[in-house]
Design a protein around this motif. Structure first.
Motif, mmCIF file in Angstrom:
data_model
loop_
_atom_site.group_PDB
_atom_site.id
_atom_site.type_symbol
_atom_site.label_atom_id
_atom_site.label_comp_id
_atom_site.label_asym_id
_atom_site.label_seq_id
_atom_site.Cartn_x
_atom_site.Cartn_y
_atom_site.Cartn_z
ATOM 1 N N THR A 27 0.917 -1.483 0.293
ATOM 2 C CA THR A 27 1.169 -2.080 1.606
ATOM 3 C C THR A 27 2.011 -3.345 1.448
ATOM 4 O O THR A 27 2.294 -3.779 0.327
ATOM 5 C CB THR A 27 -0.155 -2.456 2.306
ATOM 6 N N SER B 276 1.655 2.879 12.121
ATOM 7 C CA SER B 276 1.383 1.497 11.723
ATOM 8 C C SER B 276 -0.122 1.228 11.661
ATOM 9 O O SER B 276 -0.850 1.461 12.632
ATOM 10 C CB SER B 276 2.043 0.534 12.713
ATOM 11 N N ARG C 141 5.713 -0.960 1.919
ATOM 12 C CA ARG C 141 4.754 -0.019 2.511
ATOM 13 C C ARG C 141 5.159 1.396 2.088
ATOM 14 O O ARG C 141 6.088 1.974 2.645
ATOM 15 C CB ARG C 141 4.746 -0.144 4.036
ATOM 16 N N ASN D 275 6.546 5.088 6.738
ATOM 17 C CA ASN D 275 6.882 5.548 8.093
ATOM 18 C C ASN D 275 7.218 7.036 8.136
ATOM 19 O O ASN D 275 7.425 7.606 9.203
ATOM 20 C CB ASN D 275 8.026 4.723 8.683
#
Length: 261
Positions: free
Chosen positions: A183, A149, A246, A144
């Motif tokens: 991921t 996303s 992620r 992030n």
């Protein structure tokens, strides 16, 4: 008269066959003596026996005419082997290698301190993290920080962060650097990516391309990997765990490859 002579010739027996027969008996006797002498297995005796028979067949001499080879000095042989095992060069090389390894670790520690200072200055705690492992200095970046996303292109607002980070990777001499994408296990299927594997590879690729815009970095020292969902660092059973999985990792490798020692 002639008959008497003929009778005398017939009664004479040729004993020439006794000579080869005696030789055969001598050889058999010598063979049994040799076999008896090596009845207890001894490597040195076997070696001497081999030399004896080689000498016999090569020279054509009889067994009884062959001279036993002089025994080797086992003390000198063992000393020679000992010298090979504890050669001075090996000891010197090991000491030099240990010194290089220690120096390499110190350099990675200094680099980790600089990266941690950058993280603190930019207030990126919780988004950036470093750890020093046997594989090298590992910098972990939460997705992030760089990506939206399901996307692999770096957000415009995060480009400067990546470029500033590239300055910390400038080293003299350069080090090999591996950039890997990861991921969570939530399936992805959109117009750009058919799997998490593809997404992880493209994130690593795009991040590396941005890093290499820094002309002080040599591309030949960089490589990428995409692991998809298959190397999690947390449970995918919670939202918090999936967020940790992620990520993009930057591995700065040691100059001395410890895994080969």
């Amino acid at each position: 008269m002639s008959r008497r002579k003929k009778k005398h010739d017939d009664s004479h027996i040729d004993e020439a066959w006794l000579l080869p027969y005696a030789d055969i008996l001598t050889l058999l006797l010598a063979l049994f003596i040799v076999l008896f002498s090596i009845s207890s297995v001894d490597a040195q005796k076997l070696q001497e026996l081999s030399k004896v028979f080689n000498g016999i067949f090569a020279s054509g001499n009889g067994v009884l005419n062959y001279t036993k080879p002089a025994p080797q000095d086992s003390t000198k042989t063992n000393e020679g082997m000992k010298d090979q095992v504890t050669a001075p060069d090996t000891k010197v090389n090991n000491e030099e290698l240990k010194k290089l390894q220690d120096q390499d670790k110190e350099e990675l520690k200094e680099l980790q301190a600089r990266v941690n200072a950058y993280i603190k200055e930019k207030k990126l705690e919780g988004k950036f993290a470093t750890s020093l492992t046997d594989e090298g200095l590992l910098l972990t970046i939460r997705d992030n920080v760089l990506f939206g996303s399901g996307r692999a292109d770096i957000r415009h607002k995060d480009v400067n962060t990546a470029k500033e980070l590239s300055n910390l990777l400038v080293m003299d001499p350069p080090r090999n650097i591996m950039i890997s994408g990861h991921t969570d296990n939530v399936p992805i299927h959109n117009a750009n990516f058919q799997s998490n594997w593809e997404l992880s590879v493209m994130r690593a690729m795009n991040f590396m391309k941005l890093i290499l815009e820094n002309k002080s970095l040599d591309p030949k020292f960089f490589s990428i990997k995409g692991y998809g969902e298959f190397k999690p660092i947390a449970s995918n059973g919670t939202a918090e765990g999936r967020a940790k999985n992620r990520r993009v990792e930057v591995l700065i490798m040691p100059r001395v490859n410890l895994s080969k020692q």
